[in-house]
Design a protein around this motif. Structure first.
Motif, PDB file in Angstrom:
ATOM      1  N   GLY A  28       0.782  -1.229   0.000  1.00 51.66           N
ATOM      2  CA  GLY A  28       0.000   0.000   0.000  1.00 51.66           C
ATOM      3  C   GLY A  28       0.812   1.276   0.000  1.00 51.66           C
ATOM      4  O   GLY A  28       0.239   2.369  -0.047  1.00 51.66           O
ATOM      5  N   GLU A  29       2.125   1.185   0.037  1.00 52.08           N
ATOM      6  CA  GLU A  29       2.949   2.390  -0.002  1.00 52.08           C
ATOM      7  C   GLU A  29       3.028   2.952  -1.421  1.00 52.08           C
ATOM      8  O   GLU A  29       2.942   2.220  -2.405  1.00 52.08           O
ATOM      9  N   PHE A  30       3.205   4.270  -1.510  1.00 52.30           N
ATOM     10  CA  PHE A  30       3.468   4.949  -2.782  1.00 52.30           C
ATOM     11  C   PHE A  30       4.894   5.484  -2.682  1.00 52.30           C
ATOM     12  O   PHE A  30       5.169   6.429  -1.964  1.00 52.30           O
ATOM     13  N   VAL A  31       5.800   4.844  -3.422  1.00 51.28           N
ATOM     14  CA  VAL A  31       7.221   5.148  -3.325  1.00 51.28           C
ATOM     15  C   VAL A  31       7.728   5.716  -4.644  1.00 51.28           C
ATOM     16  O   VAL A  31       7.504   5.126  -5.709  1.00 51.28           O
ATOM     17  N   ALA A  32       8.401   6.848  -4.584  1.00 52.28           N
ATOM     18  CA  ALA A  32       9.049   7.422  -5.761  1.00 52.28           C
ATOM     19  C   ALA A  32      10.556   7.226  -5.630  1.00 52.28           C
ATOM     20  O   ALA A  32      11.141   7.535  -4.596  1.00 52.28           O
ATOM     21  N   ASP A 165      -1.097  -6.730  -7.062  1.00 42.77           N
ATOM     22  CA  ASP A 165      -0.844  -6.242  -5.704  1.00 42.77           C
ATOM     23  C   ASP A 165       0.128  -5.066  -5.739  1.00 42.77           C
ATOM     24  O   ASP A 165       0.149  -4.234  -4.834  1.00 42.77           O
ATOM     25  N   ILE A 166       0.952  -5.037  -6.796  1.00 40.63           N
ATOM     26  CA  ILE A 166       2.021  -4.050  -6.925  1.00 40.63           C
ATOM     27  C   ILE A 166       1.995  -3.483  -8.339  1.00 40.63           C
ATOM     28  O   ILE A 166       1.780  -4.216  -9.303  1.00 40.63           O
ATOM     29  N   ILE A 167       2.210  -2.176  -8.464  1.00 39.24           N
ATOM     30  CA  ILE A 167       2.409  -1.554  -9.769  1.00 39.24           C
ATOM     31  C   ILE A 167       3.792  -0.927  -9.790  1.00 39.24           C
ATOM     32  O   ILE A 167       4.139  -0.113  -8.932  1.00 39.24           O
ATOM     33  N   LEU A 168       4.600  -1.340 -10.769  1.00 41.91           N
ATOM     34  CA  LEU A 168       5.900  -0.732 -11.008  1.00 41.91           C
ATOM     35  C   LEU A 168       5.748   0.217 -12.189  1.00 41.91           C
ATOM     36  O   LEU A 168       5.186  -0.155 -13.222  1.00 41.91           O
ATOM     37  N   ALA A 169       6.232   1.432 -12.044  1.00 41.32           N
ATOM     38  CA  ALA A 169       6.100   2.426 -13.109  1.00 41.32           C
ATOM     39  C   ALA A 169       7.470   3.012 -13.428  1.00 41.32           C
ATOM     40  O   ALA A 169       8.110   3.610 -12.561  1.00 41.32           O
ATOM     41  N   MET A 195      -7.392   1.248  -3.660  1.00 44.81           N
ATOM     42  CA  MET A 195      -7.273  -0.191  -3.882  1.00 44.81           C
ATOM     43  C   MET A 195      -6.127  -0.807  -3.077  1.00 44.81           C
ATOM     44  O   MET A 195      -5.889  -2.004  -3.159  1.00 44.81           O
ATOM     45  N   ASN A 196      -5.408   0.029  -2.322  1.00 45.80           N
ATOM     46  CA  ASN A 196      -4.283  -0.437  -1.498  1.00 45.80           C
ATOM     47  C   ASN A 196      -3.246  -1.190  -2.328  1.00 45.80           C
ATOM     48  O   ASN A 196      -2.650  -2.169  -1.881  1.00 45.80           O
ATOM     49  N   ILE A 197      -3.028  -0.722  -3.544  1.00 43.38           N
ATOM     50  CA  ILE A 197      -2.008  -1.304  -4.416  1.00 43.38           C
ATOM     51  C   ILE A 197      -0.702  -0.544  -4.199  1.00 43.38           C
ATOM     52  O   ILE A 197      -0.682   0.689  -4.241  1.00 43.38           O
ATOM     53  N   SER A 198       0.373  -1.272  -3.958  1.00 42.20           N
ATOM     54  CA  SER A 198       1.674  -0.624  -3.812  1.00 42.20           C
ATOM     55  C   SER A 198       2.100  -0.039  -5.154  1.00 42.20           C
ATOM     56  O   SER A 198       1.977  -0.695  -6.187  1.00 42.20           O
ATOM     57  N   VAL A 199       2.608   1.192  -5.128  1.00 47.67           N
ATOM     58  CA  VAL A 199       3.116   1.829  -6.338  1.00 47.67           C
ATOM     59  C   VAL A 199       4.574   2.193  -6.103  1.00 47.67           C
ATOM     60  O   VAL A 199       4.899   2.924  -5.172  1.00 47.67           O
ATOM     61  N   ILE A 200       5.449   1.655  -6.946  1.00 51.02           N
ATOM     62  CA  ILE A 200       6.876   1.999  -6.889  1.00 51.02           C
ATOM     63  C   ILE A 200       7.225   2.608  -8.235  1.00 51.02           C
ATOM     64  O   ILE A 200       7.123   1.951  -9.263  1.00 51.02           O
TER      65      ILE A 200
END
Length: 261
Positions: A28-32, A165-169, A195-200
């Motif tokens: 669920g974290e949003f990491v840049a 579960d995770i989105i890598l961008a 949606m509590n999807i982790s975004v990195i």
């Protein structure tokens, strides 16, 4: 949870891309991930879904040792992880909905793969994904008739359709103008929160990273030199991450946007 434990990555030509990475990312974290070009940002996120293999150390995703996966195990594992690219990776001569349905092909029985016939439930799932990114009305339009921002939203919808579960961008807004970039980032943020999807996300636009991400990981020459909340990032921190080359980084981001205008 994603955990890098003493991870190193050295390419065949001897270039060290990652050096002793120790990072944990909760669901669920949003990491840049920020830093100069060539610092190792793309390599870091591409190791998570095994687009790149690590050289040493251990990379765990929910306790799964990613480096030990083989064959079908890798393909099943990647179903949990969506990947968004700068170049969109769409079939531009196909319709929007068909581009989204591509993400469901691995789940099809062989006869459906051969015939290209999708079930009503799968089509509904694709339409729901398009609705989540605000382009349901474009479902039956060819992709090459869309703007760059709309195409990136198709790519995001395609990823959502696989229920990750995770989105890598990887630099998802590098080729977009500033207004469109913010709209796309709004989509990422909403999906992350609702949606509590982790975004990195690997991103060159520092100001946008600080606005949207909860957490910033700064990489310089393959090493993590900052890992903290976005609110903790100061000018001194940025100067340290970029080695005093913030102007160079800003010019690089501007040049990417210029080439698509």
């Amino acid at each position: 949870m994603i955990a890098f434990i003493n991870v190193n990555k050295t390419y065949a030509n001897g270039t060290t891309a990652l050096n002793n990475i120790n990072v944990s990312i909760e669901q669920g974290e949003f990491v840049a991930v920020i830093g100069l070009s060539g610092a190792g940002k793309s390599t870091l996120i591409r190791c998570i879904n095994r687009m790149h293999d690590i050289t040493d150390g251990q990379l765990l995703v929910d306790g799964v040792d990613v480096a030990k996966l083989k064959g079908k195990q890798i393909r099943r594992f990647r179903r949990r992880i969506g990947m968004i690219f700068q170049s969109f990776n769409l079939v531009t001569r196909a319709t929007v909905i068909n581009n989204v349905l591509v993400s469901l092909v691995p789940d099809l029985p062989m006869w459906r793969r051969v015939t290209g016939i999708f079930s009503s439930n799968q089509k509904l799932k694709a339409l729901e994904a398009l609705e989540k990114v605000g382009i349901l009305d474009k479902a039956f339009i060819r992709v090459d008739q869309l703007s760059g921002g709309q195409q990136q939203r198709v790519a995001l919808a395609r990823t959502l359709a696989q229920s990750p579960d995770i989105i890598l961008a990887d630099e998802p807004i590098a080729s977009l103008d500033p207004v469109t970039a913010k709209l796309v980032m709004d989509d990422f943020k909403r999906i992350n929160q609702e949606m509590n999807i982790s975004v990195i996300m690997n991103i060159h636009h520092v100001e946008i990273a600080l606005e949207y991400a909860d957490r910033i990981i700064g990489i310089r020459q393959g090493e993590v030199v900052f890992d903290g909340r976005a609110a903790e990032v100061t000018k001194d921190v940025l100067s340290y991450i970029y080695g005093g080359k913030m102007e160079e980084a800003a010019a690089s981001a501007e040049e990417r946007a210029f080439h698509v205008r």
